[in-house]
Design an enzyme around this catalytic site. Structure first.
Site, mmCIF file in Angstrom:
data_model
loop_
_atom_site.group_PDB
_atom_site.id
_atom_site.type_symbol
_atom_site.label_atom_id
_atom_site.label_comp_id
_atom_site.label_asym_id
_atom_site.label_seq_id
_atom_site.Cartn_x
_atom_site.Cartn_y
_atom_site.Cartn_z
ATOM 1 N N LYS A 75 47.506 47.552 -14.895
ATOM 2 C CA LYS A 75 48.192 48.086 -15.934
ATOM 3 C C LYS A 75 47.923 49.536 -16.126
ATOM 4 O O LYS A 75 48.457 50.306 -16.835
ATOM 5 C CB LYS A 75 48.013 47.382 -17.249
ATOM 6 C CG LYS A 75 46.701 47.069 -17.982
ATOM 7 C CD LYS A 75 46.539 46.323 -19.048
ATOM 8 C CE LYS A 75 45.084 46.130 -19.408
ATOM 9 N NZ LYS A 75 44.198 45.307 -18.654
ATOM 10 N N HIS A 203 36.218 40.996 -22.964
ATOM 11 C CA HIS A 203 36.260 42.321 -22.991
ATOM 12 C C HIS A 203 36.013 42.927 -24.242
ATOM 13 O O HIS A 203 36.453 42.815 -25.293
ATOM 14 C CB HIS A 203 38.043 42.497 -22.787
ATOM 15 C CG HIS A 203 38.440 43.957 -22.186
ATOM 16 N ND1 HIS A 203 37.764 45.048 -22.693
ATOM 17 C CD2 HIS A 203 38.967 44.449 -20.934
ATOM 18 C CE1 HIS A 203 38.287 46.204 -22.060
ATOM 19 N NE2 HIS A 203 39.002 45.810 -20.865
ATOM 20 N N GLU A 280 37.090 43.743 -14.493
ATOM 21 C CA GLU A 280 38.239 44.221 -14.434
ATOM 22 C C GLU A 280 38.633 45.714 -14.792
ATOM 23 O O GLU A 280 39.139 46.453 -15.597
ATOM 24 C CB GLU A 280 39.309 43.597 -15.475
ATOM 25 C CG GLU A 280 39.366 42.025 -15.352
ATOM 26 C CD GLU A 280 39.969 41.408 -16.735
ATOM 27 O OE1 GLU A 280 40.316 41.974 -17.531
ATOM 28 O OE2 GLU A 280 39.790 40.026 -16.719
#
Length: 427
Positions: A75, A203, A280
């Protein structure tokens, strides 16, 4: 120096980037393109992307976090060329939708190198993941488990937990993540549904300033791991998320974050414990690789009354891209942009407080306010570095303005270092 390729919309599979030779740098290519376009009276905005920067960032990631396997966050920048070079490097991928899954799988990436890391997935997208062989996914509530049990019962799930992201530029825990105290219930529910929970994800938010948040998140993940093992789940994967900085002057630095993460892993998930550690990263890989060149399409001189019979000049410039284009990321993160003036003749002139506006008719389309610049003329160029994160992937077509073309570059030395033959992507 080779001529730059056509923009990516017109590229052929064998012509995804230009190989730079000798001492030529991406900055050399950009300056040459600005000169040639100015001579041809073509001042449309464009980007130059140095894929060698992406390669360097991959090697640096492995050096700082050698135990952590990167799953690139698509993304952040979904350019096919970035996906291809990372796939060639052996990177895995973090996808958030069917479209991103199709993009990555379309580059020949095997499904076991993909995590579908969206805790709130559409049913048809879950079914696509199942039919494509993508098994690793995330969840944070009972309702998501029920959907997975219905559409993808062989999935391997990671339970996403809530973190302290109060000092980050992107607050995610208000939307995603289960509180640690609710995880036992969720793990029991997964067991009853026959869903395999194989690990934990978290996250701490984008560009977090709070290093202890990583330590606390790893400690919380360990607690959930122990609960999962107690309930009979085969806990094998820890996903430490993303948000790692992409600029050299970001604080805390990637090295500082890496040291804190490594310390936390050594304490709670030491080497040899049988747990695979993944992350990530997105902006870390691509921020510094992309540079945008914009031109001044209009200007206004504003005379302001400063009192005591004195005035000062302020200048408003209108550029051929903006908030609804490649600068969309300014809506949700701090503004670190420092425009570089490419019209060298004006560098010795006085500086004026200036505002840079985008090209749309929206009054919110403001790129930078109150930046000191020499007086520019219509047609002059401004260059913006560190434009790789959440720029390409968030561009809109508002007012029917199109996305600026991107010219992808890679130095031959970097291509050779990848062990590839002479023709890009033809091995």
């Amino acid at each position: 120096m080779q001529q730059p390729p056509h923009p990516r919309e017109e590229t052929k599979p064998a012509d995804m980037f230009t190989l730079m030779e000798g001492e030529t740098s991406a900055r050399d290519v950009l300056e040459q393109m600005i000169l040639e376009r100015s001579l041809a009276d073509d001042r449309e905005a464009f980007m130059v992307a140095d894929l060698g920067e992406v390669v360097k960032k991959h090697w640096h990631f492995q050096k700082v976090l050698p135990r952590v396997k990167p799953f690139y966050s698509v993304k952040c920048n979904d350019s096919k060329e970035v996906i291809q070079i990372l796939a060639k490097l052996g990177t895995s991928f973090d996808c958030a939708s069917k479209g991103e899954l199709e993009l990555v799988l379309g580059q020949g990436v095997s499904p076991d190198r993909i995590i579908y890391a969206n805790p709130c997935k559409q049913l048809t997208h879950i079914k696509y993941a199942a039919s494509s062989g993508v098994k690793m996914m995330t969840f944070d509530c009972e309702e998501e488990l029920a959907k997975v049990a219905q559409c993808h019962p062989t999935a391997r799930m990671l339970l996403r937990i809530k973190t302290d992201d109060s000092e980050s530029s992107g607050h995610l825990s208000s939307k995603f993540g289960a509180p640690v105290e609710t995880c036992r219930h969720l793990l029991k529910e997964a067991k009853q549904l026959g869903i395999a929970v194989v690990g934990v994800s978290f996250h701490v938010g984008s560009s977090s300033k709070n290093l202890p948040s990583f330590t606390q998140a790893i400690e919380d993940a360990h607690v959930v791991f122990q609960t999962g093992i107690e309930l009979g789940h085969q806990m094998q994967v820890l996903d430490i998320g993303g948000g790692f900085p992409g600029r050299e002057d970001d604080l805390p630095s990637f090295e500082e974050i890496g040291a804190v993460v490594t310390s936390g892993l050594c304490m709670h998930f030491p080497e040899g414990c049988g747990v695979e550690i993944i992350a990530e990263p997105g902006r870390f890989y691509v921020t510094s690789a992309f540079t945008a060149a914009l031109s001044v399409i209009a200007k206004k001189n504003i005379v302001e009354n400063c009192g005591n019979n004195s005035t000062r000049k302020r200048i408003m410039y209108y550029l051929n891209d903006g908030i609804f284009g490649s600068f969309n990321f300014l809506l949700f993160e701090e503004n670190h942009l420092k425009p570089l003036v490419m019209h060298k003749a004006c560098l010795a002139q006085p500086l004026y407080p200036s505002t840079l506006w985008g090209q749309t008719l929206d009054g919110n389309d403001k790129i930078i306010d109150n930046v000191a610049l020499p007086e520019l003329q219509i047609g002059d160029w401004l260059v913006f570095q560190n434009m790789g994160a959440y720029s390409v992937s968030t561009t809109t077509l508002f007012n029917a303005f199109t996305a600026m073309p991107i010219y992808f570059l890679l130095h031959r030395d970097a291509w050779t270092a990848l062990g590839a033959p002479g023709t890009p992507f033809m091995d």
